[in-house]
Structures are given as C-alpha cells and as structure tokens.
Design an enzyme around this catalytic site. Structure first.
Site, PDB file in Angstrom:
ATOM      1  N   GLY A   1       2.208 -37.043 -24.368  1.00 51.96           N
ATOM      2  CA  GLY A   1       1.023 -37.232 -25.206  1.00 51.96           C
ATOM      3  C   GLY A   1       1.293 -37.219 -26.693  1.00 51.96           C
TER       4      GLY A   1
ATOM      5  N   HIS B   1       2.130 -29.814 -13.572  1.00 52.87           N
ATOM      6  CA  HIS B   1       2.094 -30.576 -14.833  1.00 52.87           C
ATOM      7  C   HIS B   1       2.030 -29.605 -16.012  1.00 52.87           C
ATOM      8  CE1 HIS B   1       0.737 -33.274 -18.007  1.00 52.87           C
ATOM      9  NE2 HIS B   1       1.194 -34.258 -17.266  1.00 52.87           N
TER      10      HIS B   1
ATOM     11  N   TRP C   1      -4.047 -40.418 -14.426  1.00 54.04           N
ATOM     12  CA  TRP C   1      -5.271 -40.753 -15.175  1.00 54.04           C
ATOM     13  C   TRP C   1      -5.865 -39.544 -15.889  1.00 54.04           C
ATOM     14  CZ3 TRP C   1      -8.545 -44.319 -11.383  1.00 54.04           C
ATOM     15  CH2 TRP C   1      -7.841 -45.512 -11.171  1.00 54.04           C
ATOM     16  N   LYS C   2      -5.383 -38.378 -15.564  1.00 49.88           N
ATOM     17  CA  LYS C   2      -5.910 -37.120 -16.144  1.00 49.88           C
ATOM     18  C   LYS C   2      -7.428 -37.047 -15.970  1.00 49.88           C
ATOM     19  CE  LYS C   2      -1.973 -36.918 -19.164  1.00 49.88           C
ATOM     20  NZ  LYS C   2      -1.366 -36.400 -20.372  1.00 49.88           N
TER      21      LYS C   2
HETATM   22  C1  PEP Z   1       1.713 -37.209 -18.600  1.00 50.15           C
HETATM   23  O1  PEP Z   1       0.614 -36.729 -18.836  1.00 50.15           O
HETATM   24  O2  PEP Z   1       2.293 -36.908 -17.542  1.00 50.15           O
HETATM   25  C2  PEP Z   1       2.292 -38.119 -19.584  1.00 50.15           C
HETATM   26  C3  PEP Z   1       3.536 -38.463 -19.428  1.00 50.15           C
HETATM   27  O3  PEP Z   1       1.483 -38.530 -20.588  1.00 50.15           O
HETATM   28  P1  PEP Z   1       1.820 -39.673 -21.693  1.00 50.15           P
HETATM   29  O4  PEP Z   1       2.422 -40.837 -20.957  1.00 50.15           O
HETATM   30  O5  PEP Z   1       0.499 -40.004 -22.284  1.00 50.15           O
HETATM   31  O6  PEP Z   1       2.773 -39.058 -22.666  1.00 50.15           O
END
Ligand code: PEP
Length: 251
Positions: A172, A94, A10-11
């Site tokens: 992202g 991450h 969810w960041k």
């Molecule tokens: C992540 O932040 O681990 C990620 C994979 O983001 P996204 O799915 O938005 O690319």
C-alpha cells in the site's frame, strides 16, 4: 515446474455494482491466461462472486476466517461457511490484520490449520517492517513467521498452502521491493523449507505482494523464486489486474 498464480485482494473495497463490472471485465480479459487467478473478496459478496465467476477460470476466496468450528462466537465466519460458498483459498496472516487487529503467529497458525482441515488453500502472508529490514532482521522475522506453520504442522501440511512474501514497507505504499530484494527473501524462504523437505520446497508457490503494478510486475515475476503475486490496489482495476496476470504468464 511450479504453476504461476495471481491473487487479487479486494480488501474492504467492494460493492455489488463494482464487483459485477470488475468481474465482467476480468472474465473475458483473462480467458487466454494459463496461470491461476484468484480473487479474495469480502464475506458478503461470496454469493454474488460465485454466481458470476463459477463458469470462468477465476477462483474466489476469503480474506480471513475464524479458527473455531461451530461455536457460539458472534460475528465470526467459519471455514465451513467459506466452503459452502465455493471458496478455494483464504488469506491468512495479512499484515494489516497482524498490525491493526493484533493477530499473532499463534492465531495465524490456528486459522491456517482450520483452513487446511476444511480443504481450503491458505495464502499465508509473511513480511518485515521497514525498521526490521533496516536493523538487518528480515530473515529472522520471516523465518519466525514461517516457522509458526512449518515447525508446528510440518512440511507435508505446508505443501498444501501458498506462501506470500509481503514486506510491510511495500504494501500500500507505492514503494515495491526491487526484484533483487524480493528474490533474496523468496530464496531464503525456499531454502528454509528445503532444510525440512527439498521436494516440498521445490514445489512450493511463493507469491510476492507489495505495490505490484503493470509496470513492475514483469521484472519481479522474472525472478526464479517468485511464482506470482498477491495484488491489492491494482486488483480493483480490470486493466491493471489483467496486465499483471499477463506479465505472470510471460514470466
Ligand atoms: C496487499 O494488500 O496484500 C497488497 C499487496 O496491497 P498493494 O498491492 O496495494 O500494495
């Protein structure tokens, strides 16, 4: 046979109202799924997520932890605190933290071992930048990141974690790795572990992350070395996340 797993990251996107609505849609929507589902939530919401999700199949975890135990360190959150709130998993290394908060292989390794010592399952992230891929250095970079835990702690300890291949150029960006690109790196990771311990390699869950969505998930999850996904943006939308979890079940 490796059990499939989908992790939502969810960041820094939560609110009490938003979490409630999201979980209340996910819980019935995921009732039939046979694979594992984890949501990694910001620290302030552990108690709320625990209250709502504790009787469901959804597990919850953190997006980071502090490697130190019980020391004076203002603003830090320890592994023991995560356990206190029922967390089962924690994301380690991450790319956003490696890039923006200067985390290194060494600090990721310290967090990794703190998580293991507390009985948490680390979700250990690795991945190369676009420049590194273009220079032909993907295996070197991912191998180095993997060795930060594999060489240091050995395959028996690495067996207690989940690995995630997250190419930085795909996180992202709306530019996911193709299934073949992702499979190639997942296979490389498994082969590198197999050099130390074939059994651990065979049972190791390796997730793909980077612009996963309901349209590309099935093709990626059909690859033999991809055991599920680490999902950022699409984990914030109940329909998208459920669709990705259904795709992994079918993969
Ligand atoms: C992540 O932040 O681990 C990620 C994979 O983001 P996204 O799915 O938005 O690319």
């Amino acid at each position: 046979m490796r059990r499939k797993l989908v992790v939502g990251n969810w960041k820094m996107n939560s609110s009490k109202a938003g979490n409630k609505a999201l979980l209340e849609a996910l819980i019935p929507g995921l009732q039939q799924e046979t694979s594992d589902v984890v949501v990694c939530v910001p620290y302030p919401y552990f108690a709320q997520v625990q209250t709502i999700a504790q009787t469901s199949k959804i597990k919850w975890g953190a997006q980071n932890l502090c490697a130190n135990k019980n020391t004076a360190l203002t603003g830090a959150v320890s592994a023991a605190m995560l356990v206190d709130y029922g967390c089962s998993h924690v994301i380690i290394g991450h790319s956003e933290r490696r890039l923006q908060l200067h985390e290194t292989d060494d600090t990721a390794a310290a967090r990794f071992t703190a998580a293991i010592d507390a009985g948490l399952t680390p979700i250990f992230c690795m991945g190369e930048t676009k420049e590194e891929r273009d220079a032909g250095s993907t295996e070197y970079i991912v191998g180095r990141q993997l060795d930060a835990i594999l060489r240091r702690f050995g395959p028996e300890t690495v067996a207690k974690c989940v690995l995630a291949y997250e190419p930085l150029w795909a996180v992202g960006t709306d530019v996911p790795a193709t299934p073949d690109q992702a499979q190639e790196v997942h296979h490389y990771i498994r082969k590198r572990i197999a050099r130390c311990d074939e059994n651990v390699a065979e049972n190791m869950r390796i997730l793909y992350g980077g612009s996963l969505n309901p349209n590309n998930a099935a093709a990626l999850f059909a690859m033999p070395d991809i055991d599920g996904g680490l999902v950022g943006r699409c984990s914030l939308n109940a329909n998208d996340f459920i669709a990705i979890c259904k795709a992994v079940d079918e993969g």
